[in-house]
Design a protein around this motif. Structure first.
Motif, PDB file in Angstrom:
ATOM      1  N   ALA A 250       4.886  -5.833  -6.722  1.00 44.37           N
ATOM      2  CA  ALA A 250       5.310  -3.850  -6.567  1.00 44.37           C
ATOM      3  C   ALA A 250       5.070  -3.045  -7.423  1.00 44.37           C
ATOM      4  O   ALA A 250       4.138  -2.713  -6.729  1.00 44.37           O
ATOM      5  N   TRP A 251       4.972  -3.052  -9.065  1.00 46.19           N
ATOM      6  CA  TRP A 251       4.538  -2.328 -10.119  1.00 46.19           C
ATOM      7  C   TRP A 251       3.430  -2.086  -9.706  1.00 46.19           C
ATOM      8  O   TRP A 251       2.510  -1.240  -9.779  1.00 46.19           O
ATOM      9  N   ALA A 252       2.534  -3.733 -10.084  1.00 45.51           N
ATOM     10  CA  ALA A 252       1.002  -3.907 -10.059  1.00 45.51           C
ATOM     11  C   ALA A 252       0.319  -3.301  -8.199  1.00 45.51           C
ATOM     12  O   ALA A 252      -0.950  -2.324  -9.100  1.00 45.51           O
ATOM     13  N   ALA A 253       1.089  -3.567  -7.784  1.00 43.40           N
ATOM     14  CA  ALA A 253       0.481  -3.313  -6.333  1.00 43.40           C
ATOM     15  C   ALA A 253       0.423  -1.454  -6.308  1.00 43.40           C
ATOM     16  O   ALA A 253      -0.837  -0.987  -5.804  1.00 43.40           O
ATOM     17  N   LYS A 254       1.911  -0.419  -6.705  1.00 49.82           N
ATOM     18  CA  LYS A 254       1.532   1.486  -6.249  1.00 49.82           C
ATOM     19  C   LYS A 254       1.064   1.285  -7.613  1.00 49.82           C
ATOM     20  O   LYS A 254       0.133   2.069  -7.304  1.00 49.82           O
TER      21      LYS A 254
END
Length: 328
Positions: free
Chosen positions: A91-95
């Motif tokens: 989720a962090w990388a995708a954001k």
């Protein structure tokens, strides 16, 4: 559908791949501390991965995987399967990369992990760990959007990304004038971190530690073939390490590198969590404490320069307090 059918490896993870991942990760994340801790008169070196932005090492593999996606793949989004730490890493990388992320998570995952994943902008799809197959749920989602699967441990990019913790350990020791590590004691669920560390530090022995009842990789290495967890309902506080079985891509690395493999009890995990809190003044979650738990219990034969992973710190307050009280 089996886990092996769901995961499709399109390359072999390598030491060179770990080095390439390190360049990418060093550009966005500072090194986590390598902290000395004295155990029975011997100094071990603890890699404090709970101090990552998402509270766990999983951010490494997620960033390496997602940042390597091409423009078309990014547009189709990603699907991950996780009890919480990998979920937050994806989720962090995708954001950060502007990619839509959907994470399949067990309905009984720790509340803080569920909330943190949603707060990072990922869509969360829940499943029942006892009655549903997370692989089947993920496969259905991938079929709908042709999204890219970002597997928590059976992905070559993820393995390489996790291995960057080993590159950092070696560099941090070198900066102190210490050659090593001779031994890395790794928390182990599906084997992504342990395999990555083995590739990162080819001259180091690797010891893996799993929670009692979830020791499938230890049994697999002893048998010479991949074996599943015997009882998927076996109770454990180590939610981060509840993987049904490892993947061939992990097993192929670990079968040639693991020199020691042990399991630990809840009491031993609680003792490690308490020691980290009292001596290092840090919070480590149960699954992130198993490597140190094995060392403290005398189950691991230490070497001259031993590094130990403290792989995450995402634990609900109530669980943390309960386990610390148990270790009093």
């Amino acid at each position: 559908m089996t886990e092996q059918e769901l995961a499709v490896a399109t390359k072999t993870p390598t030491h060179e791949g770990v080095q390439r991942a390190m360049v990418k990760i060093a550009a966005i994340l500072p090194k986590t501390p390598l902290l000395p801790l004295e155990v029975d008169g011997v100094t071990i070196w603890c890699k404090a991965e709970m101090l990552q932005p998402i509270g766990a090492f999983k951010i490494r593999g997620a960033w390496h995987r997602l940042s390597d996606l091409n423009e078309d793949e990014r547009a189709r989004g990603v699907v991950g399967v996780s009890s919480g730490n990998h979920a937050q890493g994806v989720a962090w990388a995708a954001k950060k990369l502007g990619i839509n992320a959907t994470i399949v998570m067990p309905s009984n995952a720790p509340r803080m992990k569920l909330e943190a994943t949603k707060a990072l902008g990922a869509q969360v799809v829940l499943y029942d760990r006892a009655t549903e197959s997370r692989e089947a749920v993920a496969a259905g989602l991938i079929a709908q959007s042709n999204a890219t699967l970002v597997h928590a441990f059976g992905d070559p990019w993820v393995i390489e990304g996790q291995g960057t913790a080993g590159i950092e350990i070696a560099e941090q020791l070198q900066s102190l004038g210490i050659s090593g590590p001779d031994l890395i004691v790794s928390c182990c669920g599906g084997g992504g971190l342990a395999a990555g560390l083995a590739l990162a530090c080819p001259d180091a022995d690797i010891a893996i530690v799993e929670p009692e009842g979830w020791d499938d990789i230890i049994r697999s290495l002893e048998a010479g073939e991949i074996l599943p967890v015997k009882d998927l309902l076996h109770p454990t506080y180590c939610d981060a390490l509840q993987t049904p079985q490892t993947y061939p891509i992990n097993f192929d690395v670990l079968r040639n590198r693991v020199s020691q493999g042990v399991s630990v009890t809840t009491a031993e995990v609680a003792a490690a969590m308490r020691l980290v809190f009292e001596k290092l003044h840090l919070v480590v979650e149960p699954g992130g404490a198993v490597a140190l738990a094995a060392v403290l219990a005398g189950k691991i034969e230490l070497k001259t320069v031993t590094a130990v992973t403290l792989s995450g710190g995402n634990v609900d307050r109530e669980t943390f307090m309960q386990l610390l009280a148990q270790a009093a």
